[in-house]
Write an enzyme that holds these catalytic residues in place. Structure first.
Site: not given
Ligand code: NDP
Ligand code: HSE
Length: 410
Positions: A299, A131, A182, A124, A100, A200, A129, A185
């Site tokens: 999540g 929804i 998880g 989406e 986002k 958002k 998340g 952020e």
């Molecule tokens: P994480 O930190 O768990 O995952 C991000 C991954 O991307 C990590 O493995 C990270 O590696 C890797 N990464 C970061 N920078 C780079 C790079 N330059 N090159 C390659 N890999 C990279 O985050 P989330 O999965 O929780 O979130 C991902 C996205 O989704 C974010 O934008 C978040 O706001 C969004 N989001 C998350 C939700 C949630 O519930 N977690 C829900 C909705 C949206 P490393 O760990 O080594 O830094």
């Molecule tokens: N950190 C965000 C939250 C992830 O707690 O809602 C989903 O966008």
């Protein structure tokens, strides 16, 4: 077989492989095709993962492979996610994201680039998340105009507030739990200070107006100052405290009031009953009237499911076309000055002379509703609606005494 790549193999990226594996048959039924995760780009290796052999560290491997049709960007942050997404779109690959921060800042450029290249840019998962609010807002209000949005848009903070309210839990402990689950952020300040909800509500407003407001124009207040005393007061008032992202849209004049702040929500509104990691989005429009979206706001699996739903939509030949969005960066005056917006407020003031303080409050605010059952040494009341700037002026200089808390009403 359609080959895709995942860039960012964390909570959400890792969930994508699981959703594809679990829902293989459903995906085949919906698209007549199978999805193969050909590459995973991450900073780390994942030697114990069944996908260890797909991990690459150089984006050009993905970019230069014509077999890869869709890139799922789940790495977060604006850069390099923006550069990678633009390069993928230019190379004729569709991009799907949960990011986002990127959509709220650079969605205009990314959507335009996708259109230019006849591919899709879809997001989406970026608000709410699991929804399905983007499709819903775009396709179910075809002959109507959404004029109000109020949403619990952050799962982490709703989880924290719920645990504080129901279990008297400690803020820092619950935040740690939300991180472990998880939900949070990478930098949880974005959650608790309202920045994530700000992104958002900017996205949701753009979905119904095609105007992408600057995030820095959106008044945003932290939820870290909400105390057990505030929660108790909200309960006595007949509601609860939630961190809301709100938008009031004046389609006629092309303006919107957009803000994120802790808010007293009455029990009569379904949003008051949205707890834990769930998000709830109340939408109002002249024809459909009140409408409510509800689901897991954060999540691994719900978010990954939303990413995969976009992939499936692209594979089904629908993709971003169905959403018919044409965003542009909003003019500076699109977002109304926060000071001009009127709210009713809950106010708690320390005092040793309740009558005197109430008399002063009535002089400033006119009619007020005094809340019964206040803690010792305090007086609490609800004001009538007053412009934010006038409320600020009333509290300036401490004429009313020490204000312990001031929270807007929905
Ligand atoms: P994480 O930190 O768990 O995952 C991000 C991954 O991307 C990590 O493995 C990270 O590696 C890797 N990464 C970061 N920078 C780079 C790079 N330059 N090159 C390659 N890999 C990279 O985050 P989330 O999965 O929780 O979130 C991902 C996205 O989704 C974010 O934008 C978040 O706001 C969004 N989001 C998350 C939700 C949630 O519930 N977690 C829900 C909705 C949206 P490393 O760990 O080594 O830094
Ligand atoms: N950190 C965000 C939250 C992830 O707690 O809602 C989903 O966008």
């Amino acid at each position: 077989m359609t080959h895709i790549a995942i860039i960012g193999f964390g909570v959400v990226g890792g969930g994508i492989t699981e959703v594809i594996r679990l829902n293989k048959k459903a995906i085949l039924r919906a698209t007549g095709d199978e999805i193969n995760v050909k590459y995973i780009l991450d900073l780390r290796d994942f030697p114990d993962s069944p996908y260890a052999d797909r991990v690459v560290h150089d984006f050009s491997v993905i970019l230069n492979d014509p077999e890869v049709k869709i890139v799922c960007e789940t790495m977060g942050g604006v850069n390099p996610a923006f550069d990678y997404s633009m390069q993928a779109l230019r190379a004729g690959k569709s991009v799907v994201t949960s990011n986002k921060e990127l959509v709220a800042n650079r969605g205009v450029e990314l959507m335009a680039e996708a259109k230019k290249n006849g591919v899709s840019y879809m997001f989406e998962a970026s608000a709410g998340g699991g929804i399905p609010e983007i499709r819903s807002l775009r396709t179910s209000f075809g002959g109507d105009t959404v004029s109000e949005i109020d949403g619990i848009l952050n799962g982490t903070t709703n989880y924290i507030l719920t645990k504080m309210k129901n279990e008297g839990a400690d803020f820092a402990d619950v935040l740690k739990e939300a991180q472990k689950l998880g939900y949070a952020e990478a930098n949880p300040a974005a959650d608790v200070d309202g920045i994530d909800a700000q992104r958002k509500i900017v996205i949701l407003t753009a979905i119904v107006t095609n105007q992408l407001a600057s995030c820095d124009k959106v008044y945003t207040e932290t939820m870290t100052k909400i105390t057990p005393a505030d929660m108790d007061a909200a309960a006595r008032w007949g509601g609860t405290v939630k961190l809301l992202g709100s938008s009031r849209i004046d389609h006629e004049n092309g303006k919107a009031a957009i803000y994120v702040c802790p808010t007293f929500v009455p029990n009569s509104c379904p949003i008051a009953h949205v707890d834990d990691v769930y998000n709830g989005i109340r939408v109002n429009s002249p024809v459909t009237n009140d409408y409510m979206l509800y689901g897991r706001g954060a999540g691994r699996m719900p978010t990954a499911g939303a990413v995969v739903s976009d992939v499936v939509s692209i594979l089904s030949g629908v993709g971003a076309k169905e959403l018919a969005m044409d965003w542009e960066h909003a003019e500076d005056d699109f977002v109304l000055p926060f000071g001009d917006i009127s709210f009713a407020y809950y106010v708690r003031i320390s005092t040793d002379s309740v009558d005197e303080t109430l008399e002063k409050a009535r002089l400033v605010f006119g009619e007020i509703e005094v809340l019964a059952g206040s803690p010792a040494g305090c007086v609490e009341f609800i004001t009538a609606k007053i412009a934010e700037k006038d409320a600020n002026a009333a509290f300036e200089g401490g004429a009313l005494g020490e204000v312990q808390s001031r929270i807007r009403l929905m």
